[in-house]
Design a protein around this motif. Sequence first.
Motif, mmCIF file in Angstrom:
data_model
loop_
_atom_site.group_PDB
_atom_site.id
_atom_site.type_symbol
_atom_site.label_atom_id
_atom_site.label_comp_id
_atom_site.label_asym_id
_atom_site.label_seq_id
_atom_site.Cartn_x
_atom_site.Cartn_y
_atom_site.Cartn_z
ATOM 1 N N ASN A 215 -4.327 12.508 1.842
ATOM 2 C CA ASN A 215 -4.482 11.798 3.106
ATOM 3 C C ASN A 215 -5.329 10.536 2.928
ATOM 4 O OD1 ASN A 215 -3.913 11.424 5.835
ATOM 5 N ND2 ASN A 215 -5.814 12.411 6.475
ATOM 6 N N ARG A 216 -5.001 9.765 1.861
ATOM 7 C CA ARG A 216 -5.704 8.513 1.560
ATOM 8 C C ARG A 216 -4.690 7.421 1.288
ATOM 9 N NH1 ARG A 216 -9.996 8.849 -3.003
ATOM 10 N NH2 ARG A 216 -10.233 6.703 -2.324
ATOM 11 N N THR A 217 -5.022 6.215 1.742
ATOM 12 C CA THR A 217 -4.169 5.053 1.510
ATOM 13 C C THR A 217 -4.794 4.188 0.432
ATOM 14 O OG1 THR A 217 -3.334 5.105 3.771
ATOM 15 C CG2 THR A 217 -3.120 3.016 2.581
ATOM 16 N N GLN B 259 0.014 11.671 0.569
ATOM 17 C CA GLN B 259 0.043 12.646 1.657
ATOM 18 C C GLN B 259 -0.813 13.871 1.364
ATOM 19 O OE1 GLN B 259 4.397 12.824 1.868
ATOM 20 N NE2 GLN B 259 4.178 12.067 3.967
ATOM 21 N N THR C 289 0.357 5.698 0.779
ATOM 22 C CA THR C 289 -0.518 6.763 1.249
ATOM 23 C C THR C 289 -0.169 8.039 0.512
ATOM 24 O OG1 THR C 289 -0.724 5.761 3.433
ATOM 25 C CG2 THR C 289 -1.241 8.109 3.261
ATOM 26 N N TRP D 180 4.051 10.499 -1.782
ATOM 27 C CA TRP D 180 3.624 9.206 -1.261
ATOM 28 C C TRP D 180 4.503 8.747 -0.108
ATOM 29 C CZ3 TRP D 180 -0.668 7.642 -3.744
ATOM 30 C CH2 TRP D 180 -0.894 8.163 -5.022
ATOM 31 N N SER E 228 0.837 -1.199 0.000
ATOM 32 C CA SER E 228 0.000 0.000 0.000
ATOM 33 C C SER E 228 0.873 1.251 0.000
ATOM 34 C CB SER E 228 -0.921 0.018 1.218
ATOM 35 O OG SER E 228 -0.160 0.085 2.407
#
Length: 117
Positions: free
Chosen positions: A79-81, A76, A74, A99, A72
Amino acid sequence: MAKPEIEFTATSSVEFSPCIPPVDGLSEAILARDDENGAVTRILKFAPGTDTSPAGVLTHDFWEEIFIIEGSVTDQRLNRTFSAGDWAVRPPGMEHGPWVSEHGAKMFEVRYFQNRE
Protein backbone atom coordinates in the motif's frame (compact mmCIF):
# COMPACT_ATOMS: atom_id res chain seq x y z
CA MET A 1 26.51 -14.94 -26.15
CA ALA A 2 27.19 -12.13 -23.68
CA LYS A 3 25.31 -8.85 -23.90
CA PRO A 4 26.33 -7.06 -27.08
CA GLU A 5 28.59 -4.05 -27.23
CA ILE A 6 26.40 -1.02 -27.98
CA GLU A 7 27.52 2.60 -28.15
CA PHE A 8 25.08 5.34 -27.07
CA THR A 9 21.80 4.70 -28.83
CA ALA A 10 18.43 6.43 -28.60
CA THR A 11 15.99 4.34 -26.56
CA SER A 12 13.35 5.43 -29.08
CA SER A 13 15.05 3.10 -31.58
CA VAL A 14 13.97 0.07 -29.52
CA GLU A 15 10.35 -1.02 -29.91
CA PHE A 16 8.16 -2.03 -26.99
CA SER A 17 6.56 -5.46 -27.04
CA PRO A 18 4.24 -7.27 -24.60
CA CYS A 19 5.94 -8.79 -21.56
CA ILE A 20 6.02 -12.55 -21.11
CA PRO A 21 3.87 -13.69 -19.45
CA PRO A 22 1.54 -11.02 -20.83
CA VAL A 23 -0.17 -8.51 -18.52
CA ASP A 24 -2.60 -5.99 -20.04
CA GLY A 25 -0.88 -2.59 -20.28
CA LEU A 26 2.63 -3.84 -19.46
CA SER A 27 5.31 -3.78 -22.15
CA GLU A 28 9.09 -3.85 -22.41
CA ALA A 29 11.86 -2.58 -24.64
CA ILE A 30 14.84 -4.95 -24.37
CA LEU A 31 18.02 -2.89 -24.58
CA ALA A 32 20.43 -5.80 -24.10
CA ARG A 33 20.13 -9.51 -23.34
CA ASP A 34 22.57 -12.30 -22.56
CA ASP A 35 20.83 -15.43 -23.84
CA GLU A 36 23.35 -17.69 -22.10
CA ASN A 37 22.70 -16.53 -18.54
CA GLY A 38 19.38 -14.67 -18.82
CA ALA A 39 20.71 -11.22 -17.85
CA VAL A 40 18.53 -8.45 -19.30
CA THR A 41 18.56 -4.66 -19.44
CA ARG A 42 15.18 -3.21 -20.34
CA ILE A 43 12.74 -0.37 -20.07
CA LEU A 44 9.46 -1.50 -18.54
CA LYS A 45 6.37 0.55 -19.43
CA PHE A 46 3.08 0.63 -17.53
CA ALA A 47 0.26 2.13 -19.59
CA PRO A 48 -2.17 4.27 -17.56
CA GLY A 49 -4.48 1.98 -15.58
CA THR A 50 -2.19 -1.07 -15.67
CA ASP A 51 -2.94 -3.55 -12.89
CA THR A 52 -0.63 -6.55 -12.44
CA SER A 53 -2.89 -8.20 -9.81
CA PRO A 54 -3.66 -11.18 -12.09
CA ALA A 55 0.05 -12.10 -11.90
CA GLY A 56 -0.01 -11.92 -8.07
CA VAL A 57 3.00 -11.38 -5.84
CA LEU A 58 6.26 -11.96 -7.75
CA THR A 59 9.50 -13.67 -6.80
CA HIS A 60 12.30 -14.78 -9.09
CA ASP A 61 15.73 -16.40 -9.06
CA PHE A 62 17.69 -13.36 -10.32
CA TRP A 63 18.77 -9.98 -8.97
CA GLU A 64 16.69 -7.04 -10.14
CA GLU A 65 17.66 -3.37 -9.98
CA ILE A 66 15.04 -0.81 -10.96
CA PHE A 67 14.93 2.98 -11.34
CA ILE A 68 11.61 4.74 -12.03
CA ILE A 69 12.23 7.14 -14.92
CA GLU A 70 8.77 8.69 -15.05
CA GLY A 71 5.31 8.26 -13.57
CA SER A 72 4.44 6.18 -10.54
CA VAL A 73 3.35 2.71 -9.43
CA THR A 74 1.54 1.57 -6.30
CA ASP A 75 2.57 -1.68 -4.64
CA GLN A 76 -0.79 -3.15 -3.58
CA ARG A 77 0.76 -5.49 -1.02
CA LEU A 78 2.66 -2.66 0.73
CA ASN A 79 0.00 0.00 0.00
CA ARG A 80 2.81 2.40 -1.03
CA THR A 81 3.27 4.51 -4.13
CA PHE A 82 6.71 4.92 -5.71
CA SER A 83 7.49 7.71 -8.18
CA ALA A 84 10.09 8.98 -10.66
CA GLY A 85 13.50 9.02 -9.00
CA ASP A 86 12.75 6.08 -6.68
CA TRP A 87 14.78 2.89 -7.05
CA ALA A 88 14.90 -0.68 -5.73
CA VAL A 89 17.37 -3.55 -5.48
CA ARG A 90 15.72 -6.96 -5.14
CA PRO A 91 17.71 -10.10 -4.37
CA PRO A 92 16.51 -13.49 -5.59
CA GLY A 93 13.42 -14.64 -3.68
CA MET A 94 12.27 -11.18 -2.52
CA GLU A 95 8.50 -10.77 -2.77
CA HIS A 96 7.19 -7.68 -4.61
CA GLY A 97 3.98 -6.45 -6.19
CA PRO A 98 1.36 -6.68 -7.45
CA TRP A 99 1.36 -3.17 -8.92
CA VAL A 100 -1.15 -0.61 -10.17
CA SER A 101 -0.18 2.46 -12.19
CA GLU A 102 -3.02 4.95 -12.40
CA HIS A 103 -1.26 7.38 -14.75
CA GLY A 104 1.45 5.14 -16.23
CA ALA A 105 5.16 4.72 -15.59
CA LYS A 106 8.50 3.87 -17.20
CA MET A 107 11.28 2.03 -15.38
CA PHE A 108 14.88 1.19 -16.23
CA GLU A 109 15.61 -2.35 -15.10
CA VAL A 110 18.68 -4.60 -14.98
CA ARG A 111 18.30 -8.32 -14.23
CA TYR A 112 21.29 -10.54 -13.53
CA PHE A 113 22.41 -13.72 -11.82
CA GLN A 114 25.16 -13.69 -9.22
CA ASN A 115 27.63 -16.55 -9.19
CA ARG A 116 27.66 -17.96 -5.64
CA GLU A 117 30.77 -20.11 -6.01
